[in-house]
Design a protein around this motif. Structure first.
Motif, PDB file in Angstrom:
ATOM      1  N   ASP A  51       4.726 -33.480 109.336  1.00  0.00           N
ATOM      2  CA  ASP A  51       6.075 -33.857 109.733  1.00  0.00           C
ATOM      3  C   ASP A  51       6.357 -35.342 109.562  1.00  0.00           C
ATOM      4  O   ASP A  51       7.499 -35.765 109.531  1.00  0.00           O
ATOM      5  N   ARG A  52       5.284 -36.113 109.440  1.00  0.00           N
ATOM      6  CA  ARG A  52       5.473 -37.554 109.217  1.00  0.00           C
ATOM      7  C   ARG A  52       5.607 -37.888 107.734  1.00  0.00           C
ATOM      8  O   ARG A  52       5.926 -39.006 107.363  1.00  0.00           O
ATOM      9  N   PHE A  53       5.256 -36.911 106.899  1.00  0.00           N
ATOM     10  CA  PHE A  53       5.353 -37.131 105.454  1.00  0.00           C
ATOM     11  C   PHE A  53       6.813 -37.091 105.047  1.00  0.00           C
ATOM     12  O   PHE A  53       7.499 -36.094 105.235  1.00  0.00           O
ATOM     13  N   GLU A  54       7.297 -38.221 104.516  1.00  0.00           N
ATOM     14  CA  GLU A  54       8.724 -38.307 104.238  1.00  0.00           C
ATOM     15  C   GLU A  54       9.078 -38.054 102.783  1.00  0.00           C
ATOM     16  O   GLU A  54      10.223 -38.146 102.385  1.00  0.00           O
ATOM     17  N   GLY A  55       8.062 -37.776 102.021  1.00  0.00           N
ATOM     18  CA  GLY A  55       8.333 -37.476 100.623  1.00  0.00           C
ATOM     19  C   GLY A  55       8.642 -38.694  99.776  1.00  0.00           C
ATOM     20  O   GLY A  55       9.099 -38.573  98.660  1.00  0.00           O
ATOM     21  N   ARG A  56       8.381 -39.879 100.358  1.00  0.00           N
ATOM     22  CA  ARG A  56       8.653 -41.090  99.575  1.00  0.00           C
ATOM     23  C   ARG A  56       7.553 -41.335  98.554  1.00  0.00           C
ATOM     24  O   ARG A  56       7.766 -41.916  97.522  1.00  0.00           O
ATOM     25  N   SER A  57       6.337 -40.890  98.886  1.00  0.00           N
ATOM     26  CA  SER A  57       5.268 -40.974  97.899  1.00  0.00           C
ATOM     27  C   SER A  57       4.906 -39.563  97.494  1.00  0.00           C
ATOM     28  O   SER A  57       5.347 -38.595  98.105  1.00  0.00           O
ATOM     29  N   GLN A  58       4.083 -39.463  96.472  1.00  0.00           N
ATOM     30  CA  GLN A  58       3.651 -38.136  96.048  1.00  0.00           C
ATOM     31  C   GLN A  58       2.677 -37.560  97.062  1.00  0.00           C
ATOM     32  O   GLN A  58       1.999 -38.299  97.764  1.00  0.00           O
ATOM     33  N   VAL A  59       2.586 -36.243  97.089  1.00  0.00           N
ATOM     34  CA  VAL A  59       1.652 -35.588  98.000  1.00  0.00           C
ATOM     35  C   VAL A  59       0.229 -36.092  97.755  1.00  0.00           C
ATOM     36  O   VAL A  59      -0.511 -36.369  98.693  1.00  0.00           O
ATOM     37  N   SER A  60      -0.137 -36.265  96.486  1.00  0.00           N
ATOM     38  CA  SER A  60      -1.509 -36.694  96.201  1.00  0.00           C
ATOM     39  C   SER A  60      -1.786 -38.096  96.756  1.00  0.00           C
ATOM     40  O   SER A  60      -2.882 -38.368  97.246  1.00  0.00           O
ATOM     41  N   THR A  61      -0.793 -38.971  96.710  1.00  0.00           N
ATOM     42  CA  THR A  61      -0.966 -40.319  97.264  1.00  0.00           C
ATOM     43  C   THR A  61      -1.168 -40.236  98.774  1.00  0.00           C
ATOM     44  O   THR A  61      -2.024 -40.917  99.344  1.00  0.00           O
ATOM     45  N   TRP A  62      -0.385 -39.383  99.415  1.00  0.00           N
ATOM     46  CA  TRP A  62      -0.489 -39.156 100.863  1.00  0.00           C
ATOM     47  C   TRP A  62      -1.894 -38.636 101.192  1.00  0.00           C
ATOM     48  O   TRP A  62      -2.544 -39.107 102.130  1.00  0.00           O
ATOM     49  N   LEU A  63      -2.375 -37.705 100.391  1.00  0.00           N
ATOM     50  CA  LEU A  63      -3.718 -37.141 100.615  1.00  0.00           C
ATOM     51  C   LEU A  63      -4.805 -38.205 100.435  1.00  0.00           C
ATOM     52  O   LEU A  63      -5.753 -38.277 101.213  1.00  0.00           O
ATOM     53  N   PHE A  64      -4.671 -39.039  99.417  1.00  0.00           N
ATOM     54  CA  PHE A  64      -5.647 -40.115  99.212  1.00  0.00           C
ATOM     55  C   PHE A  64      -5.617 -41.093 100.390  1.00  0.00           C
ATOM     56  O   PHE A  64      -6.643 -41.649 100.766  1.00  0.00           O
ATOM     57  N   GLY A  65      -4.431 -41.287 100.959  1.00  0.00           N
ATOM     58  CA  GLY A  65      -4.312 -42.152 102.132  1.00  0.00           C
ATOM     59  C   GLY A  65      -5.081 -41.578 103.319  1.00  0.00           C
ATOM     60  O   GLY A  65      -5.762 -42.303 104.046  1.00  0.00           O
ATOM     61  N   ILE A  66      -4.966 -40.262 103.494  1.00  0.00           N
ATOM     62  CA  ILE A  66      -5.701 -39.606 104.581  1.00  0.00           C
ATOM     63  C   ILE A  66      -7.202 -39.725 104.321  1.00  0.00           C
ATOM     64  O   ILE A  66      -7.983 -40.038 105.220  1.00  0.00           O
ATOM     65  N   LEU A  67      -7.592 -39.500 103.061  1.00  0.00           N
ATOM     66  CA  LEU A  67      -9.011 -39.620 102.714  1.00  0.00           C
ATOM     67  C   LEU A  67      -9.520 -41.027 103.035  1.00  0.00           C
ATOM     68  O   LEU A  67     -10.599 -41.189 103.621  1.00  0.00           O
ATOM     69  N   HIS A  68      -8.708 -42.016 102.691  1.00  0.00           N
ATOM     70  CA  HIS A  68      -9.096 -43.395 102.979  1.00  0.00           C
ATOM     71  C   HIS A  68      -9.372 -43.589 104.473  1.00  0.00           C
ATOM     72  O   HIS A  68     -10.380 -44.188 104.853  1.00  0.00           O
ATOM     73  N   HIS A  69      -8.489 -43.062 105.326  1.00  0.00           N
ATOM     74  CA  HIS A  69      -8.678 -43.202 106.773  1.00  0.00           C
ATOM     75  C   HIS A  69      -9.927 -42.488 107.257  1.00  0.00           C
ATOM     76  O   HIS A  69     -10.679 -43.011 108.075  1.00  0.00           O
ATOM     77  N   LYS A  70     -10.158 -41.294 106.717  1.00  0.00           N
ATOM     78  CA  LYS A  70     -11.357 -40.530 107.100  1.00  0.00           C
ATOM     79  C   LYS A  70     -12.628 -41.298 106.731  1.00  0.00           C
ATOM     80  O   LYS A  70     -13.597 -41.332 107.487  1.00  0.00           O
ATOM     81  N   VAL A  71     -12.580 -41.872 105.533  1.00  0.00           N
ATOM     82  CA  VAL A  71     -13.734 -42.617 105.036  1.00  0.00           C
ATOM     83  C   VAL A  71     -13.999 -43.824 105.937  1.00  0.00           C
ATOM     84  O   VAL A  71     -15.133 -44.102 106.319  1.00  0.00           O
ATOM     85  N   GLN A  72     -12.923 -44.503 106.318  1.00  0.00           N
ATOM     86  CA  GLN A  72     -13.050 -45.657 107.209  1.00  0.00           C
ATOM     87  C   GLN A  72     -13.646 -45.231 108.547  1.00  0.00           C
ATOM     88  O   GLN A  72     -14.508 -45.903 109.097  1.00  0.00           O
ATOM     89  N   GLU A  73     -13.143 -44.108 109.066  1.00  0.00           N
ATOM     90  CA  GLU A  73     -13.646 -43.598 110.344  1.00  0.00           C
ATOM     91  C   GLU A  73     -15.138 -43.317 110.253  1.00  0.00           C
ATOM     92  O   GLU A  73     -15.904 -43.651 111.146  1.00  0.00           O
ATOM     93  N   ARG A  74     -15.526 -42.675 109.165  1.00  0.00           N
ATOM     94  CA  ARG A  74     -16.938 -42.312 109.014  1.00  0.00           C
ATOM     95  C   ARG A  74     -17.822 -43.536 108.908  1.00  0.00           C
ATOM     96  O   ARG A  74     -18.963 -43.522 109.335  1.00  0.00           O
TER      97      ARG A  74
END
Ligand SMILES: [Zn+2]
Lengths: 215, 79
Positions: free
Chosen positions: A82-105
């Motif tokens: 619901d926070r995804f506003e469609g301003r970037s591509q879905v794949s960019t959004w997914l890479f952003g999530i991956l980045h956060h997960k990686v940082q967390e780990r």
């Protein structure tokens, strides 16, 4: 709850009549995504799974870790849709999530110091007028050999995590500096600096591993 | 006139693509006349080629059932 193969409307929408375009095939992809239409989610998982897995491995995670990370990324994706506003591509959004997960780990946030010793190394190669003091050895002779493939894997391993991530996203995923800036939450300029440092480190490392002819 | 250091930095930060046309032309001209910067450019290109080859060599390593498992997990997470 939704299940694969069964279109399901979110609970806030009582009937398809409230979504006049629902069955007409003309709704925009973002709306379909918001409704968590299984076919759309299916498609997104299908289009991005291998790429995310490859990126996680490219950032130095094992197959098992990459497998976990990819699943976690999609779970978070669904949770934060619901926070995804469609301003970037879905794949960019997914890479952003991956980045956060990686940082967390990694627990410790990757340091991105303003100062990096590799900068001085680069400086030292030029005279006061900015001319190369000595030519670099030519990389052409061995760069295509099998030995070169082993060397690049080793040298990538040796990069600081954030350098490695930026290098992977720019060179392997071939994303723009603007996309990478969105993904890692740094300015485009900073992405450039990180990319520059990653490449200098890699070059030095490969040079030391026989990527250039013996001098 | 751009120096070798300016040209090399512009290339390795990846900023060339977004640079103004004038600057891109200046870099192209510099590269035509400068072997040293051309060698540096060659390094950058070959590192990209090698990293892509290395990564794509692992392309098929994504487990075949990862997609299906992910979808099942998404279903569960929506319960
Ligand atoms: Zn030059």
């Amino acid at each position: 709850m939704w299940s694969v193969g069964t279109p399901l409307l979110p609970t806030t929408v009582r009937s398809a009549a409230e979504l006049p375009l629902y069955d007409m095939g003309v709704t925009d992809p973002l709306a379909r995504l918001r409704r968590r239409e299984p076919a759309t989610l299916h498609e997104i998982v299908h289009q991005n799974t291998r790429r995310l897995f490859r990126a996680a491995q490219g950032m130095g995670f094992s197959s098992a870790e990459a497998d976990d990370l990819v699943q976690d990324v999609f779970v978070t994706f669904l949770e934060t849709l619901d926070r995804f506003e469609g301003r970037s591509q879905v794949s960019t959004w997914l890479f952003g999530i991956l980045h956060h997960k990686v940082q967390e780990r990694r627990r410790s946030r990757a340091r991105d110091d303003l100062h990096d010793p590799v900068d001085e190394l680069f400086e030292s190669k030029f005279d006061a007028k900015g001319k190369w003091i000595a030519p670099l050895p030519s990389p052409d002779r061995v760069a295509s050999s099998a030995q070169a493939a082993g060397a690049i894997a080793d040298c990538l391993q040796g990069l600081p995590p954030l350098h490695r991530e930026v290098f992977h996203l720019r060179e392997v995923e071939e994303l723009s500096a603007a996309d990478v800036s969105n993904i890692i939450g740094r300015t485009v300029t900073h992405v450039g600096v990180l990319f520059h440092r990653a490449r200098l480190r890699l070059r030095e490392c490969l040079d030391g591993k026989g990527w250039s002819p013996p001098r | 006139m751009m120096s070798c250091k300016q040209v090399s930095t512009l290339m390795s930060t990846g900023g060339l693509a977004d640079a103004p046309l004038r600057q891109r032309l200046a870099v192209r001209l510099h590269l035509m006349m400068c072997d040293k910067c051309s060698t540096f450019k060659r390094w950058l290109e070959l590192m990209g080629v090698a990293a892509r080859a290395e990564s794509h060599a692992h392309e098929d390593e994504a487990p075949a059932d990862l997609e299906a498992r992910t979808l099942r997990r998404l279903e569960r997470s929506q319960l």
